[in-house]
Design an enzyme around this catalytic site. Sequence first.
Site, PDB file in Angstrom:
ATOM      1  N   HIS A  62      17.208  52.848  57.714  1.00 23.42           N
ATOM      2  CA  HIS A  62      16.450  53.378  56.584  1.00 23.42           C
ATOM      3  C   HIS A  62      16.941  54.759  56.175  1.00 23.42           C
ATOM      4  O   HIS A  62      17.020  55.063  54.980  1.00 23.42           O
ATOM      5  CB  HIS A  62      14.963  53.448  56.948  1.00 23.42           C
ATOM      6  CG  HIS A  62      14.103  53.999  55.857  1.00 23.42           C
ATOM      7  ND1 HIS A  62      13.689  53.251  54.781  1.00 23.42           N
ATOM      8  CD2 HIS A  62      13.578  55.233  55.666  1.00 23.42           C
ATOM      9  CE1 HIS A  62      12.949  53.992  53.977  1.00 23.42           C
ATOM     10  NE2 HIS A  62      12.867  55.200  54.493  1.00 23.42           N
ATOM     11  N   HIS A 113       8.294  50.656  50.705  1.00 21.12           N
ATOM     12  CA  HIS A 113       7.420  50.849  51.862  1.00 21.12           C
ATOM     13  C   HIS A 113       6.956  49.471  52.313  1.00 21.12           C
ATOM     14  O   HIS A 113       5.772  49.208  52.485  1.00 21.12           O
ATOM     15  CB  HIS A 113       6.234  51.754  51.508  1.00 21.12           C
ATOM     16  CG  HIS A 113       6.018  52.843  52.511  1.00 21.12           C
ATOM     17  ND1 HIS A 113       4.793  53.177  53.019  1.00 21.12           N
ATOM     18  CD2 HIS A 113       6.892  53.673  53.130  1.00 21.12           C
ATOM     19  CE1 HIS A 113       4.905  54.171  53.886  1.00 21.12           C
ATOM     20  NE2 HIS A 113       6.179  54.489  53.962  1.00 21.12           N
ATOM     21  N   ASN A 114       7.930  48.594  52.505  1.00 17.55           N
ATOM     22  CA  ASN A 114       7.652  47.181  52.704  1.00 17.55           C
ATOM     23  C   ASN A 114       7.006  46.880  54.052  1.00 17.55           C
ATOM     24  O   ASN A 114       5.919  46.309  54.120  1.00 17.55           O
ATOM     25  CB  ASN A 114       8.951  46.371  52.576  1.00 17.55           C
ATOM     26  CG  ASN A 114       9.649  46.585  51.246  1.00 17.55           C
ATOM     27  OD1 ASN A 114       9.030  46.973  50.271  1.00 17.55           O
ATOM     28  ND2 ASN A 114      10.940  46.350  51.208  1.00 17.55           N
ATOM     29  N   ARG A 134       6.217  62.935  46.464  1.00 18.26           N
ATOM     30  CA  ARG A 134       6.776  64.168  47.033  1.00 18.26           C
ATOM     31  C   ARG A 134       8.277  64.286  46.769  1.00 18.26           C
ATOM     32  O   ARG A 134       8.796  65.397  46.627  1.00 18.26           O
ATOM     33  CB  ARG A 134       6.479  64.252  48.528  1.00 18.26           C
ATOM     34  CG  ARG A 134       5.021  64.522  48.836  1.00 18.26           C
ATOM     35  CD  ARG A 134       4.803  64.922  50.289  1.00 18.26           C
ATOM     36  NE  ARG A 134       5.294  63.915  51.214  1.00 18.26           N
ATOM     37  CZ  ARG A 134       4.629  62.801  51.542  1.00 18.26           C
ATOM     38  NH1 ARG A 134       3.440  62.553  50.998  1.00 18.26           N
ATOM     39  NH2 ARG A 134       5.135  61.937  52.398  1.00 18.26           N
ATOM     40  N   ASP A 135       8.979  63.161  46.685  1.00 19.86           N
ATOM     41  CA  ASP A 135      10.391  63.223  46.301  1.00 19.86           C
ATOM     42  C   ASP A 135      10.539  63.841  44.916  1.00 19.86           C
ATOM     43  O   ASP A 135      11.468  64.623  44.665  1.00 19.86           O
ATOM     44  CB  ASP A 135      11.002  61.816  46.288  1.00 19.86           C
ATOM     45  CG  ASP A 135      11.413  61.344  47.675  1.00 19.86           C
ATOM     46  OD1 ASP A 135      11.615  62.192  48.559  1.00 19.86           O
ATOM     47  OD2 ASP A 135      11.528  60.126  47.867  1.00 19.86           O
ATOM     48  N   GLN A 261       1.811  55.481  58.750  1.00 14.50           N
ATOM     49  CA  GLN A 261       1.280  56.781  58.393  1.00 14.50           C
ATOM     50  C   GLN A 261      -0.106  56.669  57.762  1.00 14.50           C
ATOM     51  O   GLN A 261      -0.476  55.632  57.234  1.00 14.50           O
ATOM     52  CB  GLN A 261       2.225  57.484  57.416  1.00 14.50           C
ATOM     53  CG  GLN A 261       3.678  57.513  57.869  1.00 14.50           C
ATOM     54  CD  GLN A 261       4.482  56.350  57.353  1.00 14.50           C
ATOM     55  OE1 GLN A 261       3.977  55.230  57.230  1.00 14.50           O
ATOM     56  NE2 GLN A 261       5.742  56.577  57.057  1.00 14.50           N
ATOM     57  N   ASP A 289      10.913  67.495  50.981  1.00 15.68           N
ATOM     58  CA  ASP A 289       9.653  66.901  51.407  1.00 15.68           C
ATOM     59  C   ASP A 289       9.823  66.314  52.802  1.00 15.68           C
ATOM     60  O   ASP A 289      10.932  66.071  53.261  1.00 15.68           O
ATOM     61  CB  ASP A 289       9.209  65.811  50.427  1.00 15.68           C
ATOM     62  CG  ASP A 289      10.014  64.538  50.580  1.00 15.68           C
ATOM     63  OD1 ASP A 289      11.240  64.594  50.392  1.00 15.68           O
ATOM     64  OD2 ASP A 289       9.425  63.490  50.898  1.00 15.68           O
ATOM     65  N   ASN A 521      17.203  52.320  41.477  1.00 11.88           N
ATOM     66  CA  ASN A 521      17.136  50.978  42.044  1.00 11.88           C
ATOM     67  C   ASN A 521      16.521  51.002  43.427  1.00 11.88           C
ATOM     68  O   ASN A 521      16.563  52.006  44.128  1.00 11.88           O
ATOM     69  CB  ASN A 521      18.533  50.354  42.108  1.00 11.88           C
ATOM     70  CG  ASN A 521      19.476  51.147  43.002  1.00 11.88           C
ATOM     71  OD1 ASN A 521      19.398  51.083  44.223  1.00 11.88           O
ATOM     72  ND2 ASN A 521      20.384  51.895  42.392  1.00 11.88           N
ATOM     73  N   GLY A 558      18.439  55.917  44.307  1.00 14.26           N
ATOM     74  CA  GLY A 558      17.641  54.750  44.646  1.00 14.26           C
ATOM     75  C   GLY A 558      17.428  54.630  46.133  1.00 14.26           C
ATOM     76  O   GLY A 558      17.414  55.628  46.859  1.00 14.26           O
ATOM     77  N   ASN A 559      17.309  53.407  46.600  1.00 16.27           N
ATOM     78  CA  ASN A 559      16.896  53.152  47.966  1.00 16.27           C
ATOM     79  C   ASN A 559      17.461  51.798  48.392  1.00 16.27           C
ATOM     80  O   ASN A 559      17.551  50.880  47.582  1.00 16.27           O
ATOM     81  CB  ASN A 559      15.363  53.147  48.016  1.00 16.27           C
ATOM     82  CG  ASN A 559      14.797  52.757  49.371  1.00 16.27           C
ATOM     83  OD1 ASN A 559      14.026  51.811  49.467  1.00 16.27           O
ATOM     84  ND2 ASN A 559      15.160  53.463  50.413  1.00 16.27           N
TER      85      ASN A 559
END
Length: 764
Positions: A62, A113-114, A134-135, A261, A289, A521, A558-559
């Site tokens: 991640h 946040h799967n 926060r990003d 969290q 952050d 993305n 993206g991520n």
Amino acid sequence: MVPDTVTPPADTVEHAAASPDQPQPYRELGLKDDEYARIREILGRRPTDAELAMYSVMWSEHCSYKSSKVHLKYFGETTTEAMREKMLAGIGENAGVVDVGDGWAVTFKVESHNHPSYVEPYQGAATGVGGIVRDIMAMGARPIAVADPLRFGPADAPDTARVLPGVVSGVGGYGNCLGLPNVGGEVVFDEGYAGNPLVNALCVGSMRVEDLHLAFASGTGNKIILFGARTGLDGIGGVSVLASETFDGSGTGQKKLPSVQVGDPFTEKVLIECCLELFHAGLVVGIQDLGGAGLSCATSELASAGDGGMHIDLDAVPLRATGMTPAEILSSESQERMCAVVRPEDVDAFMAVCRKWDTLATVIGEVTDGDRLVITWHGETVVDVPPRTVAHDGPVYHRPVERSATQDALIADSPDALPRPAAPSELRDEILRMAASPNLCSRAWVTDQYDRYVRGNTASAQPADAGVVRIDESTGRGIAVATDCNARFVALDPYTGAQLALAEAYRNVATSGAVPAAVTNCLNFGSPEDPHVMWQFSEAVRGLADGCAALGIPVTGGNVSFYNQTGDRAILPTPVIGVLGVIDDVARRVRSGFTGEGDVVVLLGTTADELGGSEWAHVVHGHLGGRPPAVDLAAEQRLGALLAAAAADGVLTGSHDVSDGGLAQALVEASLVGGCGAAVELPAGLDPFVALFSESAGRALVTVAASDADAFLVRAAEAGVPGVRLGTVGGDSLAITDLPAIPLGELRAAWEGTLPALFGSATD
């Protein structure tokens, strides 16, 4: 009263050097044998417990992108100088930033946040929203809107009934408390997501160009200030670990619960205002952050991107749990925290602003003139590492990439042989059946739980094709944002499927009247250790990058979310694409429904017999096979330019993209959203079934005043966009030539009844 936990002695650097053979649980922390060996080589000794914790979370899939880096570099290789000129910040920053004119900049990003959302739906989804917000804050912007692309297993599955209500409640609960309008997103149901839902969260922020802030620790002697919430035991190894492994198929994932969290949106709301005042007062040199990997990430990334080293004193970190070890403090993913680099002479003013907003702030360290990240606890050194080896120089894997032999069989299984309705009454029934299907029915059950118009700057939100938000009240300048992905198309052809997702999001932004400007993305795939998954991923990345180059709009960030599978069953490959557009005046936005009696309905684009991966094949036959629709990005660009120009000229009275469910669904939604029926004739020369349900790309359904119709069709032809007059808006039914008319009341009952029947009242 629960007695305080006794804190064990720290594993110091000195002790680590003196005990090289001490066993360490690196495998339990997700590190491979060779990765652990490399850490020992970097340090010249075994790592301390705290160092091991830092490397394990920062080298997780991640955080490190270790399986995707070799493919993601293609985005940089295909980005032209003209595309780069549009970006103020791009890939590698907390979020991408683009200049949108008049001194304004917009930042946006989508992340996943799967896995946390499967384990604990409410908090997983809520903290997903909090993290992406926060990003955006970390770039110096005010968050102005959120959107939530969601995917679940079958709508009637027991596990969907467990997960979906909590996710929707978490997204709405956190966003509503922050006062951020939720203006877009998706809700998709498919067997492929059973046991592994996708909860992606997008946030958009606006700022003046000069207010841009970046994440780096610069200036020897500058102070490191941790501000926001206290650090606790929630989220230890949270998203960084959960997002880096496959679920075991046990069904509930309850063993993961301590890793999820816990969010507090009220604290984050205050933190937003506090950050903005700090930025405007010029009190921040760099900022980061605290999301995935917590302090491990914030300290190592700030130091790695800076021009020196850093010293952190963990004794200064405000805690909300007793007995926390250095490893726990560094790994905690407690929410609502930020880390700032501040000049010594500005510390008092920084603290005064934090006190004004009742935000806890503590100096926890400083920038040093060395090249090491040194962290102490109780006066002893527990971390002494080169920060870049933690944050940016992690493992890089060239995973095997192999197209599975099953792909040929999937493509060969064409939907052409599926029985198709032909009689007028059968086609009418099929329209109603499709409108009531879980993926095409009204999303009001979901979106009514979100505040879409808070702050008063939302011009359009769901069920519009794109969310439109005003950023400048004096001029009306605004942005539009849309997210899309048909994962069935991607499963059939990852390269083309990614481009179709890009094209649809691009088209949705254009139908609002905005000019597409940038892309983000969230690439959701199965295990990178599966060669076929890596083939899907690499092809999708290539498709997206080539598509953006063809359209001339950059990917700003993206991520990547891997390990989205249960056991050996991967999800459908789902590269969610977000497109941001700019509109000079949101008053010129175009609504997506039929509203004007007598307006002429025009279909733009070309329709072909393209049912592979379609919603019709999925709903009616449970079928996935064949080839997805062809994609013509030059045609999409021409269509987008026509729509934006016609909107700016005030010619369009309505505009709706044609995608999932084909023209039939576009007509249904335009009628019900606008509240007016229509009498239309299907395009000549096409089989009525194909005309209604084909999902050919590059099409939009628009309305214009009768007096403008002829001129608009000429304008479309001159722009290279095929157009055909279908009929006229009016009446209280959808009347398609040769089919029995469908009263809007009957149509609405089908469209609006599905989700409430499945999940009950949204207020239960």
